[in-house]
Design a protein around this motif. Structure first.
Motif, mmCIF file in Angstrom:
data_model
loop_
_atom_site.group_PDB
_atom_site.id
_atom_site.type_symbol
_atom_site.label_atom_id
_atom_site.label_comp_id
_atom_site.label_asym_id
_atom_site.label_seq_id
_atom_site.Cartn_x
_atom_site.Cartn_y
_atom_site.Cartn_z
ATOM 1 N N LEU A 56 0.912 -1.191 -0.035
ATOM 2 C CA LEU A 56 -0.152 -0.002 0.059
ATOM 3 C C LEU A 56 0.927 1.290 0.022
ATOM 4 O O LEU A 56 0.613 2.212 -0.718
ATOM 5 N N ALA A 57 2.056 1.181 0.635
ATOM 6 C CA ALA A 57 2.940 2.368 0.962
ATOM 7 C C ALA A 57 3.385 2.546 -0.343
ATOM 8 O O ALA A 57 3.764 3.702 -0.822
ATOM 9 N N ALA A 58 3.878 1.566 -1.200
ATOM 10 C CA ALA A 58 4.469 1.784 -2.511
ATOM 11 C C ALA A 58 3.473 2.241 -3.608
ATOM 12 O O ALA A 58 3.924 3.217 -4.302
ATOM 13 N N ALA A 59 2.189 1.853 -3.567
ATOM 14 C CA ALA A 59 1.272 2.416 -4.492
ATOM 15 C C ALA A 59 1.056 3.830 -4.122
ATOM 16 O O ALA A 59 0.914 4.618 -4.979
ATOM 17 N N ILE A 60 1.069 4.094 -2.960
ATOM 18 C CA ILE A 60 0.985 5.838 -2.482
ATOM 19 C C ILE A 60 2.149 6.581 -2.932
ATOM 20 O O ILE A 60 2.261 7.483 -3.662
ATOM 21 N N GLY A 61 3.442 5.924 -2.842
ATOM 22 C CA GLY A 61 4.569 6.638 -3.393
ATOM 23 C C GLY A 61 4.592 6.819 -4.718
ATOM 24 O O GLY A 61 5.130 7.732 -5.127
ATOM 25 N N MET A 62 4.044 5.835 -5.767
ATOM 26 C CA MET A 62 4.239 5.916 -7.002
ATOM 27 C C MET A 62 3.407 6.995 -7.530
ATOM 28 O O MET A 62 3.487 7.532 -8.747
ATOM 29 N N VAL A 63 2.160 7.576 -6.710
ATOM 30 C CA VAL A 63 1.316 8.357 -7.535
ATOM 31 C C VAL A 63 1.393 9.777 -6.859
ATOM 32 O O VAL A 63 1.046 10.794 -7.256
ATOM 33 N N LEU A 64 2.170 9.768 -5.589
ATOM 34 C CA LEU A 64 2.027 10.940 -4.687
ATOM 35 C C LEU A 64 2.846 11.857 -5.447
ATOM 36 O O LEU A 64 2.349 13.270 -5.659
ATOM 37 N N GLY A 65 4.014 11.911 -5.731
ATOM 38 C CA GLY A 65 5.191 13.163 -6.491
ATOM 39 C C GLY A 65 4.558 13.564 -7.733
ATOM 40 O O GLY A 65 4.452 14.578 -7.893
ATOM 41 N N GLY A 66 4.050 12.414 -8.384
ATOM 42 C CA GLY A 66 3.731 12.851 -9.715
ATOM 43 C C GLY A 66 2.153 13.726 -9.721
ATOM 44 O O GLY A 66 1.996 14.749 -10.342
ATOM 45 N N THR A 67 1.404 13.534 -8.804
ATOM 46 C CA THR A 67 0.179 14.174 -8.672
ATOM 47 C C THR A 67 0.351 15.440 -8.094
ATOM 48 O O THR A 67 -0.401 16.528 -9.086
#
Length: 492
Positions: free
Chosen positions: A394-405
């Motif tokens: 779950l943390a990995a999924a958040i990290g992958m979209v966090l910065g780009g958003t």
């Protein structure tokens, strides 16, 4: 309150911060999107080499300041300042700042709230003065070094000095927010429309990389303080002060490399008189900015969309540890490891989404990221307890979209700002970020209070992503760019 490699459409890059979308345009411009170097210069932008130099300098403010939000606000200051307040509390567990009884356990949260309220008042005024005077660098520098000094001063926060801690936190957080407003306002001036997605994404990637690097070093000191002969409190104070020193040292680079532009609304007077007139006229210009925003309803619609989905993003970030500990039974080590994983993968995520924006446009990429956020929150609802591996997924999924958003929202908004009013309008952008950051936590808290379930609380945040998606979908970006007199990139 978050980034080093560029996002290129083809090939590799031999400069860590080079603007790398030339191959998309097939021209000699640094940014792609169909701009040639001559066209960019004709539109008032510097030449390619000078733009690249400024952009590389601009990235380093993200590198400088992100350690404050990561190491100070997210990890170390909250628990430590709470312990200081508890040491100063009376027998009933209260401290009394300005004679007001406050539970020691609530002191940090209340202090953050005060700092956010003050920053909402200061940011628009500073933005208006920056645009009116044309002196962005001095204003950015004053607030950057005021914040860095306050953060470094946290080294002296010990014993029962909770008032000192509260004052330093307020000064640092207000300064952090205000300097970021002016920093963001440089983006439309140093990058052509076709460059902005890649440049913004690279800036976020720099920041997340910096936050990860310093947090790893700080955690090594904190977890290994006993073999080093350092007390736990001293280790925390060193971690806090190191963030301020890092901020101060690396802020030098953007302040040296960025250049001032003539103010679009500067008073016709000498420099000192113009600065005084700018300060006196700051409040009037702020009121004028709010009135002016009504002329650009599509920009306002984007701000409303950003307000909603970004509130969802921020609430997931701040409440994920509460969800992990209270619902899934994760221990402190797992939670810290998850924070680090988010920081590290946010670097790759920012660059990946920046690359996707070059191909599909920022708006479509943000919309896709909101779908991913919705799916991630939904996955959190069904996550099994006591399984750290799924929490890390779950943390990995958040990290992958966090910065780009975050990065693409900044660059897309930069397209919707009237030229000459960048700092003013970016102050409204930051107000949309910070001034409504209570709404998501309120929904989260109320849902938990009514249901007694953190799973229900986390799934309630889906509404922010869905409403933000719907509003953003309704923004015709090319028409919105034309309305403010800007030049749209080929893909938006």
């Amino acid at each position: 309150m978050a980034r080093p490699l560029p996002a290129r459409a083809h090939g590799t890059n031999d400069e860590g911060a080079r603007v790398g979308t030339e191959t998309v345009a097939g021209a000699g411009d640094a940014g792609g999107g169909g701009d040639s170097g001559d066209t960019a210069e004709a539109e008032g932008f510097a030449g390619v080499a000078e733009r690249r130099r400024e952009q590389r300098g601009w990235y380093f403010y993200d590198w400088a300041v992100s350690v404050f939000s990561t190491s100070v606000l997210t990890v170390f200051l909250g628990p430590y300042l709470t312990s200081v307040a508890e040491a100063a509390a009376d027998g009933a567990g209260y401290v009394h700042p300005l004679g007001i009884p406050v539970r020691a356990g609530s002191y940090f949260a209340y202090t953050v709230s005060v700092s956010v309220l003050l920053s909402v008042l200061v940011m628009p005024l500073a933005g208006a003065v920056a645009d009116r005077s044309g002196r962005k660098k001095p204003i950015m520098g004053v607030f950057a070094y005021l914040g860095a000094a306050a953060t470094t001063g946290m080294f002296f926060l010990e014993g029962d000095r909770y008032l000192l801690g509260g004052a330093l936190l307020v000064v640092a957080n207000v300064s952090y927010a205000t300097a970021v407003v002016v920093y963001n306002s440089f983006l439309p001036q140093i990058a052509t429309p076709g460059e902005r997605d890649a440049v913004s994404s690279r800036g976020w990637a720099f920041g997340y990389a910096s936050g990860s690097l310093v947090l790893v070093a700080n955690l090594a000191l904190f977890l290994g303080h006993e073999p080093l002969g350092v007390g736990e409190g001293t280790a925390v104070r060193i971690c806090l002060a190191s963030a301020g020193l890092w901020w101060a040292v690396f802020a030098i680079i953007p302040l040296r490399r960025l250049r001032e532009r003539p103010a679009a609304h500067a008073p016709a007077a000498g420099a000192a008189a113009a600065a005084g007139m700018s300060l006196r006229g700051g409040w009037r210009q702020l009121a004028g900015t709010l009135r002016d925003l009504r002329r650009y309803p599509l920009t306002l619609m984007f701000l409303l969309a950003y307000l909603l989905y970004n509130d969802g993003v921020q609430t997931v970030i701040t409440q994920a540890s509460v969800f992990g500990a209270g619902e899934l039974g994760m221990d402190q080590t797992t939670l810290i490891g998850a924070i680090l994983l988010v920081q590290i993968l946010a670097v790759a995520g920012a660059l990946l989404l920046g690359r996707l924006a070059v191909r599909y446009g920022a708006k479509r990429t943000i919309l896709g990221s909101l779908v991913a956020w919705t799916a991630t929150v939904g996955a959190g609802y069904v996550l099994p307890p006591g399984e750290p591996v799924w929490f890390f997924v779950l943390a990995a999924a958040i990290g992958m979209v966090l910065g780009g958003t975050q990065a693409l929202s900044r660059s897309l908004y930069a397209q919707l700002v009237p030229p000459g009013k960048e700092a003013e309008y970016f102050s409204l952008y930051e107000v949309s970020d910070r001034g409504t950051s209570w709404l998501g936590p309120l929904v989260f808290g109320l849902t938990y209070q009514l249901t007694g379930s953190y799973r229900d609380a986390i799934i309630s945040l889906v509404i922010f992503f869905v409403l933000g998606f719907v509003l953003l979908l309704r923004v015709p970006v090319r028409r919105a760019v034309a309305a403010v007199g800007g030049a749209a990139p080929d893909r938006i």
